[in-house]
Write a protein that holds these residues in place. Structure first.
Motif: not given
Length: 273
Positions: A45-47, A222-229, A72-79, A208-213
């Motif tokens: 999952f990633e945006n 595993y979860g990434l929110r901006n710069t925290e893993l 690559r990955g994607g979010y819900c509409f893509e996955q 749009v405002n956050n990097l999420i994976a």
């Protein structure tokens, strides 16, 4: 009245190679379970696209190029859009639904139908199928049966029903936490196009405002929110790591989330003062 065109056939061989699935192609519960377990382990999952102000397209050729051939990955509409085409090509009966996200929100919050989920019918039994909910995405389909605690390879889940509405909950430690709410009204490609455009371009959108994976392994998430893993182990412990540079972030995206980065991959605003 015009009918929606049939979904295009997915490239099954490439998809199965991407997720490491070597089982039966028959439209059975065992096939669905095998695919559902492997997909979120292989396709993160990633945006990245919406965070980097790049377009997010939902047509099947674009989804295959991005999530299958492009690494690559994607979010819900893509996955779930890709998975829906795969399952339909295999002969499953699949209905797309829209859900209102409740995760980490105050009770009684009303949200738009910004999440795509699938309902798969097998021998008269409906199964909730969802490989696109990020940090708590399902790793197995769930029977559409209210109040039944259901085991998955990861957490336990249950569905609550209130009239025509269902609420999906996950058991986190000893507490049941709501993830999202949905009903059985079928959604059409145009419904997803509107929601996808909103979440990928709206200036205040979280995507749009956050990097999420997010990605799962057999014993962890595993979860990434901006710069925290964060690494959440099924045993109940969590490890957190603060990333301190663009180079470290790119290494995490490629090695932990197994992503091929787009050519335009300027993540510097995450580290600006």
């Amino acid at each position: 009245m015009s009918l929606a065109p049939p979904l295009a056939a997915a490239d099954l061989e490439a998809y199965f190679q991407r997720i490491g699935y070597e089982g039966s192609h028959a439209p059975t519960l065992a096939t669905l379970q095998g695919i559902h377990q492997r997909h979120p382990q292989a396709i993160a999952f990633e945006n990245l696209s919406s965070f980097l102000s790049q377009p997010v397209e939902l047509d099947l050729p674009t989804l295959e190029q991005k999530l299958i051939y492009g690494g690559r990955g994607g979010y819900c509409f893509e996955q779930n859009g890709l998975l829906r085409s795969v399952l339909t090509t295999l002969g499953f009966q699949v209905t797309g639904l829209g859900a209102r996200v409740l995760w980490n929100l105050p009770p009684d919050t009303i949200t738009p139908r910004s999440h795509m989920v699938l309902l798969v019918n097998i021998d008269g039994q409906a199964y909730l199928t969802d490989v696109g909910f990020g940090g708590l995405t399902l790793t197995a389909p769930l029977r559409l049966v209210p109040d039944l605690v259901q085991e998955t390879p990861h957490e336990r889940f249950r569905l609550l029903q209130d009239g025509e509405r269902f609420t999906l909950q996950a058991q986190i430690a000893e507490a049941w936490k709501p993830l999202y709410q949905f009903d059985l009204q079928p959604q059409h490609p145009c419904d997803y196009e509107v929601s996808n455009w909103h979440v990928s371009t709206y200036p205040n959108s979280i995507f749009v405002n956050n990097l999420i994976a997010a990605r799962v392994e057999r014993d962890r998430r595993y979860g990434l929110r901006n710069t925290e893993l964060a690494t959440h182990f099924l045993a109940g412990t969590t490890e957190k790591r603060q990333l301190t540079s663009v180079e470290e972030l790119k290494t995490v995206l490629t090695e932990v989330f197994r992503l091929k980065l787009p050519q335009n991959n300027d993540f510097s605003r995450l580290f600006s003062a």
